[in-house]
Design an enzyme around this catalytic site. Structure first.
Site, mmCIF file in Angstrom:
data_model
loop_
_atom_site.group_PDB
_atom_site.id
_atom_site.type_symbol
_atom_site.label_atom_id
_atom_site.label_comp_id
_atom_site.label_asym_id
_atom_site.label_seq_id
_atom_site.Cartn_x
_atom_site.Cartn_y
_atom_site.Cartn_z
ATOM 1 N N GLN A 1 -4.425 -5.153 6.878
ATOM 2 C CA GLN A 1 -5.368 -6.115 6.282
ATOM 3 C C GLN A 1 -5.356 -7.465 6.977
ATOM 4 O OE1 GLN A 1 -7.646 -5.441 4.138
ATOM 5 N NE2 GLN A 1 -6.944 -3.385 3.611
ATOM 6 N N LYS B 1 -10.386 -1.058 10.505
ATOM 7 C CA LYS B 1 -10.418 -2.309 9.723
ATOM 8 C C LYS B 1 -10.619 -3.513 10.640
ATOM 9 C CE LYS B 1 -7.304 -0.444 6.174
ATOM 10 N NZ LYS B 1 -8.091 -0.080 5.003
ATOM 11 N N HIS C 1 0.867 -1.186 0.000
ATOM 12 C CA HIS C 1 0.000 0.000 0.000
ATOM 13 C C HIS C 1 0.903 1.236 0.000
ATOM 14 C CE1 HIS C 1 -2.793 2.958 1.795
ATOM 15 N NE2 HIS C 1 -3.771 2.163 1.454
ATOM 16 N N ASP D 1 3.061 -4.285 8.314
ATOM 17 C CA ASP D 1 1.845 -3.494 8.137
ATOM 18 C C ASP D 1 0.680 -4.478 8.233
ATOM 19 O OD1 ASP D 1 -0.427 -2.381 7.062
ATOM 20 O OD2 ASP D 1 0.554 -1.554 5.275
ATOM 21 N N CYS E 1 -4.842 2.301 -3.678
ATOM 22 C CA CYS E 1 -3.626 2.860 -3.051
ATOM 23 C C CYS E 1 -2.457 1.895 -3.155
ATOM 24 C CB CYS E 1 -3.862 3.246 -1.592
ATOM 25 S SG CYS E 1 -5.062 4.563 -1.418
HETATM 26 N N1 7TS Z 1 -1.720 -0.611 4.649
HETATM 27 C C1 7TS Z 1 -2.593 -1.439 4.053
HETATM 28 C C2 7TS Z 1 -2.157 -2.817 3.655
HETATM 29 C C3 7TS Z 1 -3.891 -0.999 3.805
HETATM 30 O O1 7TS Z 1 -4.757 -1.822 3.210
HETATM 31 C C4 7TS Z 1 -4.278 0.311 4.188
HETATM 32 C C5 7TS Z 1 -5.647 0.852 3.870
HETATM 33 C C6 7TS Z 1 -3.341 1.097 4.847
HETATM 34 C C7 7TS Z 1 -2.078 0.620 5.054
HETATM 35 C C8 7TS Z 1 -3.685 2.455 5.350
HETATM 36 O O2 7TS Z 1 -4.559 2.348 6.421
HETATM 37 P P1 7TS Z 1 -5.161 3.677 7.104
HETATM 38 O O3 7TS Z 1 -6.208 3.147 8.032
HETATM 39 O O4 7TS Z 1 -4.032 4.359 7.796
HETATM 40 O O5 7TS Z 1 -5.730 4.479 5.983
HETATM 41 N N2 7TS Z 1 -6.279 0.227 2.788
HETATM 42 C C9 7TS Z 1 -7.389 0.632 2.154
HETATM 43 C C10 7TS Z 1 -7.965 -0.097 1.111
HETATM 44 O O6 7TS Z 1 -7.557 -1.179 0.701
HETATM 45 N N3 7TS Z 1 -9.034 0.578 0.642
HETATM 46 O O7 7TS Z 1 -9.185 1.688 1.363
HETATM 47 C C11 7TS Z 1 -8.155 1.738 2.295
#
Ligand code: 7TS
Length: 418
Positions: free
Chosen positions: A215, A238, A135, A212, A376
């Site tokens: 997911q 999430k 990501h 990270d 992303c």
């Molecule tokens: N890393 C991964 C693997 C992610 O899927 C996401 C967000 C992030 C980091 C960032 O997370 P945040 O909560 O700090 O924004 N992924 C997604 C997605 O797959 N669709 O919308 C956000």
């Protein structure tokens, strides 16, 4: 297809999805005059009533700023906040609450490691390894760091199925490697990375490992001590919790050695104009008033998960993925992007002659929420030569019947685009 659904349901262990769905009020919503089919769980998960109620209860009964007040409300808020930290420590199996740092989310947690740990302890020419499937939140902070201090970002390639290429990774990791930062699970492909192998390869050359977990956390337990990762980042939203709150786990010795990431109230012991002494962990990394309600809500989300049969939930999710994939392979013109052997319940795809965006709009018109675009993770799209994908991502509250409705809607959408 109902025969096929019945066959899959016969294989399911006892997991009462209908009852679980009642815990999530939004799942009963109609969207565009159709019952909602929510298949965008990788972007954010829906919230159980327990979490929604915990937020309302906190604001209605306990709201006060934490750590600073002698008055009853402040003490109540502080206790609820710190109790939630303990729940998260247990969830990750971290050794100490000092190792649980609250952030806004995964993004801020990775930036914290980049700007505090890596900026202080790495130097020009040191190498940071990430995979081709990350990501942007696990790419751009390392690019900024490279501009700041001259570190080198190396990319470990993935295979045509979306697996990490372990032979290539072994070549990427050298004595110059100081940090490996990998998604535990890919958001665009669903691949579960071989994190134990990554950690042992990295530790063999003395490099630290950041995982990270954005997911991963919603799809099964994480044990940071068994993994022996140095840092682990995830987002509350999430994990069926609120937005705007996340966690960085770090090994205590590393966090002790790292300088603060942000400065201000709550992260100090004493301040004079001559010198400032920082607070002990974890407060050293929590400058300013935090998202108190968010932390409490995340603790409640973990309580909610703890009373589920998580083994049955995981089995249910894997049935969802198997059924969706089985139907995908016979769907005219559909190509799956990401077919790794070990995946969570995420299905990315493209369909010949259609644009993912158009599919997304036409599915939404029929009540089906999927994400479309680059997710992303633009380098993944470049790797597979597609502008974007449509992505259906499942949670334990989804059903096989919803997958049937999704394919019925997809069939109509394709007919309209033909
Ligand atoms: N890393 C991964 C693997 C992610 O899927 C996401 C967000 C992030 C980091 C960032 O997370 P945040 O909560 O700090 O924004 N992924 C997604 C997605 O797959 N669709 O919308 C956000």
């Amino acid at each position: 297809m109902s025969g096929s659904v019945a066959r899959h349901e016969a294989l399911l262990p006892a997991f009462d999805v209908a009852r679980i769905r009642q815990d999530f009020p939004i799942l009963a919503t109609a969207i565009n005059h159709h019952p909602l089919v929510y298949f965008d769980n990788a972007a954010t998960t829906q919230k159980p009533q327990a979490v929604i109620s915990a937020l309302a209860h906190y604001y209605a009964n306990d709201n006060a700023n934490i750590h600073r007040g002698v008055h009853t409300l402040s003490q109540r808020a502080t206790t609820a906040f710190e109790n939630a930290r303990e729940k998260i420590r247990q969830f990750l199996n971290a050794e100490s609450n000092a190792e649980i740092i609250f952030t806004r989310g995964t993004t801020e947690a990775i930036n914290l490691v980049a700007q505090s740990y890596a900026r202080s302890f790495l130097k020009a020419g040191d190498e940071i390894v990430v995979s081709e499937a990350e990501h942007h939140a696990n790419i751009v902070p390392w690019q900024i760091l490279a501009q700041q201090i001259g570190t080198v970002l190396k990319i470990a390639p993935i295979t045509d199925r979306g697996d990490l290429d372990l032979d290539a990774l072994k070549k990427c990791i050298t004595p110059r490697t100081k940090l490996c930062s990998f998604g535990h699970v890919s958001n665009a492909l669903g691949t579960v990375n071989p994190v134990r192998e990554i950690i042992s390869l990295a530790h063999a050359v003395g490099a630290k490992v950041l995982l990270d977990g954005a997911q991963a956390v919603a799809h099964g337990g994480v044990d940071v001590r068994a993994l022996d990762c140095d840092f682990y980042a995830f987002s509350g939203h999430k994990l069926f919790g609120p937005t705007g709150i996340g966690v960085l786990y770090g090994k205590r010795a590393l966090l002790e050695a790292m300088p603060p990431y942000q400065a201000g109230g709550d992260m100090i012991k004493t301040v004079t104009f001559a010198a400032t002494e920082y607070a002990d962990l974890p407060h050293k990394f929590e400058a300013g008033t935090p998202h108190i309600a968010g932390v409490i809500g995340l603790g409640t989300a973990i309580d909610y998960l703890n009373q589920l049969d998580l083994v049955a939930a995981a089995a249910h999710e894997s049935q969802l993925l198997d059924y969706a994939t089985e139907r995908a392979v016979t769907f005219p013109g559909l190509k799956l992007i990401g077919t790794a052997a070990h995946k969570v319940a995420v299905m990315s795809f493209v369909i010949d002659g259609t644009h993912p965006q158009d599919l997304g709009v036409l599915l939404d018109g029929q009540g089906v929420a999927v994400r479309t675009g680059h997710h992303c993770a633009m380098p993944v799209m470049q790797r597979f030569g597609v502008p974007g994908t449509a992505r259906a991502s499942f949670a334990f509250y989804n059903t096989l019947e919803e997958i049937d409705r999704f394919y019925a809607a997809l069939t109509k959408a394709c007919a309209m685009l033909a």
